[in-house]
Every structure is written in C-alpha cells, then in structure tokens.
Scaffold this motif. Structure first.
Motif, PDB file in Angstrom:
ATOM      1  N   MET A   1      32.038 102.587 139.469  1.00 40.42           N
ATOM      2  CA  MET A   1      31.934 101.745 138.294  1.00 40.42           C
ATOM      3  C   MET A   1      32.457 100.342 138.609  1.00 40.42           C
ATOM      4  O   MET A   1      33.509 100.184 139.229  1.00 40.42           O
ATOM      5  N   LYS A   2      31.744  99.325 138.154  1.00 39.33           N
ATOM      6  CA  LYS A   2      32.195  97.939 138.298  1.00 39.33           C
ATOM      7  C   LYS A   2      33.034  97.574 137.073  1.00 39.33           C
ATOM      8  O   LYS A   2      32.567  97.699 135.941  1.00 39.33           O
ATOM      9  N   ILE A   3      34.258  97.115 137.308  1.00 40.64           N
ATOM     10  CA  ILE A   3      35.203  96.853 136.219  1.00 40.64           C
ATOM     11  C   ILE A   3      35.662  95.395 136.235  1.00 40.64           C
ATOM     12  O   ILE A   3      35.956  94.845 137.298  1.00 40.64           O
ATOM     13  N   PHE A   4      35.726  94.781 135.044  1.00 39.86           N
ATOM     14  CA  PHE A   4      36.185  93.401 134.888  1.00 39.86           C
ATOM     15  C   PHE A   4      37.349  93.407 133.899  1.00 39.86           C
ATOM     16  O   PHE A   4      37.302  94.087 132.877  1.00 39.86           O
ATOM     17  N   ILE A   5      38.413  92.639 134.207  1.00 40.11           N
ATOM     18  CA  ILE A   5      39.612  92.616 133.374  1.00 40.11           C
ATOM     19  C   ILE A   5      39.830  91.214 132.805  1.00 40.11           C
ATOM     20  O   ILE A   5      39.751  90.222 133.534  1.00 40.11           O
ATOM     21  N   LYS A  24      41.295 105.251 142.258  1.00 42.65           N
ATOM     22  CA  LYS A  24      39.877 105.202 142.603  1.00 42.65           C
ATOM     23  C   LYS A  24      38.975 105.342 141.361  1.00 42.65           C
ATOM     24  O   LYS A  24      38.033 106.133 141.328  1.00 42.65           O
ATOM     25  N   LEU A  25      39.302 104.550 140.333  1.00 42.03           N
ATOM     26  CA  LEU A  25      38.560 104.608 139.075  1.00 42.03           C
ATOM     27  C   LEU A  25      37.331 103.704 139.072  1.00 42.03           C
ATOM     28  O   LEU A  25      36.472 103.821 138.190  1.00 42.03           O
ATOM     29  N   GLY A  26      37.252 102.830 140.030  1.00 42.67           N
ATOM     30  CA  GLY A  26      36.104 101.935 140.101  1.00 42.67           C
ATOM     31  C   GLY A  26      36.405 100.734 140.986  1.00 42.67           C
ATOM     32  O   GLY A  26      37.482 100.622 141.575  1.00 42.67           O
ATOM     33  N   LYS A  27      35.437  99.824 141.038  1.00 44.70           N
ATOM     34  CA  LYS A  27      35.574  98.605 141.834  1.00 44.70           C
ATOM     35  C   LYS A  27      35.806  97.427 140.893  1.00 44.70           C
ATOM     36  O   LYS A  27      35.009  97.192 139.976  1.00 44.70           O
ATOM     37  N   ILE A  28      36.881  96.691 141.111  1.00 44.70           N
ATOM     38  CA  ILE A  28      37.178  95.520 140.277  1.00 44.70           C
ATOM     39  C   ILE A  28      36.360  94.340 140.791  1.00 44.70           C
ATOM     40  O   ILE A  28      36.556  93.873 141.912  1.00 44.70           O
ATOM     41  N   VAL A  29      35.448  93.872 139.957  1.00 42.36           N
ATOM     42  CA  VAL A  29      34.554  92.788 140.380  1.00 42.36           C
ATOM     43  C   VAL A  29      35.050  91.425 139.927  1.00 42.36           C
ATOM     44  O   VAL A  29      34.503  90.389 140.325  1.00 42.36           O
ATOM     45  N   ILE A  49      32.160  98.211 132.989  1.00 36.58           N
ATOM     46  CA  ILE A  49      33.271  98.327 132.036  1.00 36.58           C
ATOM     47  C   ILE A  49      34.052  97.010 132.008  1.00 36.58           C
ATOM     48  O   ILE A  49      34.322  96.424 133.051  1.00 36.58           O
ATOM     49  N   VAL A  50      34.416  96.580 130.788  1.00 34.48           N
ATOM     50  CA  VAL A  50      35.283  95.412 130.635  1.00 34.48           C
ATOM     51  C   VAL A  50      36.532  95.828 129.870  1.00 34.48           C
ATOM     52  O   VAL A  50      36.445  96.431 128.805  1.00 34.48           O
ATOM     53  N   LEU A  51      37.702  95.513 130.437  1.00 36.60           N
ATOM     54  CA  LEU A  51      38.975  95.726 129.752  1.00 36.60           C
ATOM     55  C   LEU A  51      39.419  94.386 129.188  1.00 36.60           C
ATOM     56  O   LEU A  51      39.563  93.404 129.946  1.00 36.60           O
ATOM     57  N   VAL A  52      39.628  94.310 127.878  1.00 40.77           N
ATOM     58  CA  VAL A  52      39.856  93.037 127.198  1.00 40.77           C
ATOM     59  C   VAL A  52      41.153  93.063 126.397  1.00 40.77           C
ATOM     60  O   VAL A  52      41.393  94.000 125.625  1.00 40.77           O
ATOM     61  N   THR A 118      33.683 106.264 131.889  1.00 45.16           N
ATOM     62  CA  THR A 118      32.815 106.497 133.039  1.00 45.16           C
ATOM     63  C   THR A 118      31.895 107.679 132.779  1.00 45.16           C
ATOM     64  O   THR A 118      30.697 107.631 133.090  1.00 45.16           O
ATOM     65  N   GLU A 119      32.455 108.738 132.175  1.00 40.50           N
ATOM     66  CA  GLU A 119      31.646 109.914 131.856  1.00 40.50           C
ATOM     67  C   GLU A 119      30.554 109.550 130.851  1.00 40.50           C
ATOM     68  O   GLU A 119      29.422 110.021 130.952  1.00 40.50           O
ATOM     69  N   LYS A 120      30.888 108.714 129.880  1.00 38.32           N
ATOM     70  CA  LYS A 120      29.898 108.297 128.885  1.00 38.32           C
ATOM     71  C   LYS A 120      28.768 107.520 129.561  1.00 38.32           C
ATOM     72  O   LYS A 120      27.590 107.711 129.246  1.00 38.32           O
ATOM     73  N   ILE A 121      29.117 106.629 130.480  1.00 40.45           N
ATOM     74  CA  ILE A 121      28.101 105.864 131.208  1.00 40.45           C
ATOM     75  C   ILE A 121      27.203 106.810 131.995  1.00 40.45           C
ATOM     76  O   ILE A 121      25.973 106.664 132.014  1.00 40.45           O
TER      77      ILE A 121
END
Length: 274
Positions: A1-5, A24-29, A49-52, A118-121
């Motif tokens: 999963m590509k993740i942005f914070i 190992k939850l994803g790759k921070i892009v 995924i975006v964490l805001v 991630t499961e939902k995606i």
C-alpha cells in the motif's frame, strides 16, 4: 500500500513513519506539514491511504479530506487527531473520513486500523475479480466460491446474527446471488433484493440491525477489537457505526442506518476471498 502522511507536527510524522515501516504496513510515498501543499503532492503520487491531522493551520484536515475525495474517491482516508469532542469527530466522518486514530499515538491502534483499511482496499480489488467470475458460465462446479456457507455463518456469529430469523434469509440470498451470471452483478444484487417479499426484507433488515448494534457495542467496549475493525467499515459504513455508538452512549437521539446491498456485496467478496 502507498501511504501519505499530513501533520503539522514533525514528531507525529516520524512516529507514524516508524510504525508503518517497522511493521511493514506499506510504502510511505510522501509526507507534508501543510494541508494545501500536501494536496498537490497527493494528486501527484496517488497514494492508496492518506493519514491526515485534523487541527492544522491554513487548510484543516476536514477540508483536505473533502478535496481528496473530490479528486480521487478511491484514496482511503484516516484522521489522526487528539480531538475528542463528539460533534467535531462527527464532522470529520461527514467530511469523508473512514477511520479515526487518536492522539497520543497508540501503536496497536495504528497497526490495526491501517491493516483494516488495507483489507478494505483489497476487498474492492476482490470485487473486480468476482465480477470477472460472474461473467463466466460456472462450468467449474467445485470452484471455491461455492464453499461459502461456513464463512458466512462465522461472520454472522461474530455479528450476533446467528440464530436470528433473518439468518437463513441471508444465506439464501447469498446462495442465489452467487448463481447470477451478469456483467454487473452488484446492480443485479440490488434489484434482486428489491424483488424479494416485504416480510423477507424486513427479517433481513432486522438481522442486519442486530449486527450493527453488536458491532457498535464492541466498538464502545474496545475500538481495537479485531471483529470491530474488520467489519465496521466493510460490511457496514463506519460513519453509520459511529452514529449508532453515539446513540448507545446516549449522546444522540438517532442511530446509524444499514445498507443491505453494501452488506451483501462485501459478505460475498469475503466468502470468495476465504
């Protein structure tokens, strides 16, 4: 999963990065301290995924989420904030937030929620795969999609639905829907449900309402519970679960609503997945 914070506190970004990378939850892009600037980068990188953060100078988290939704509704949105006011939390869900991570950061909460999103995606991807399956002639009678009954019953048990009058109606609907051979199975599912008798639909809705109340009670007692995280935003809409939780707490006169179509869509996909 590509993740942005996105958070105006560099230490929070660092903590979230460490949790994501170490588990190992994803790759921070990418990450940004400013909402408006982050929006441009999110458009560029198209993360999963975006964490805001909610409280940020300039463009706040709710406004950022609304803009993300407008640009790309497929991006999953998680709010990270210390806000505890129920009205403000409700506003974040109304803006389009799918999950809420509370500050100070709890490692287990972050891990469980990102795994759930991630499961939902992945479920959405499974829907696409199942659509392809529904277009076949079903020559393979021993396909795993037919081995669904135990998975459904386990899910219904976790939701407190097992033993309700609508239990067998749910199983029957799943059985018939699996046999549908159409290029748009989910549209057919909606029409199929609407074609059923009023009494049957009422039994199903009562059973699903029991499930909504069960998952809401679980969330009140322990919002890190595996069952709560797994089903609150797949079989149900998390915003509606939140509203039901507020009613059960006595903070709201009205509770959440259920979507039969959403419930059956994801239930069928989970059967295929398992």
């Amino acid at each position: 999963m590509k993740i942005f914070i996105v958070d105006d506190d560099p230490s929070i970004i660092r903590i979230l990065k460490d949790i994501i990378m170490n588990n190992k939850l994803g790759k921070i892009v990418g990450s940004f301290l400013d909402g408006a600037m982050a929006l441009e980068k999110i458009r560029l990188y198209c993360p999963d995924i975006v964490l805001v953060d909610y409280l940020m100078p300039g463009m706040d988290g709710a406004t950022l989420v609304k803009n993300i939704l407008k640009d790309n509704p497929n991006i999953s949105r998680i709010m990270v904030s210390q806000v505890s006011n129920s009205q403000m939390v409700t506003q974040t869900y109304m803006a389009g937030i799918e999950f809420f991570i509370h500050k100070p950061i709890n490692i287990i909460e972050v891990i469980n929620i990102i795994k759930s999103v991630t499961e939902k995606i992945n479920l959405k991807k499974q829907i696409s795969m199942v659509q392809d399956i529904f277009q076949t002639s079903y020559k393979e009678k021993n396909s795993p999609i037919f081995n669904y009954t135990e998975q459904i019953q386990l899910t219904l048990s976790n939701l407190g639905i097992l033993g309700e009058k609508g239990e067998y109606d749910i199983l029957d609907v799943c059985s018939e829907c699996i046999k549908i051979n159409n290029s748009e199975p989910w549209e057919v599912l909606s029409k199929f449900l609407n074609s059923k008798s009023k009494v049957l639909k009422q039994r199903i809705r009562r059973a699903l309402t029991v499930g909504l109340k069960t998952i809401s009670h679980v969330g009140i007692e322990d919002n890190l519970n595996e069952v709560f995280i797994k089903y609150s935003n797949t079989l149900f809409d998390f915003q509606e679960v939140h509203l039901e939780m507020e009613k059960l707490r006595g903070h709201s006169p009205t509770g959440g609503k259920i979507s039969s179509t959403k419930f059956f869509e994801n239930l069928l996909v989970q059967c295929r997945k398992n």
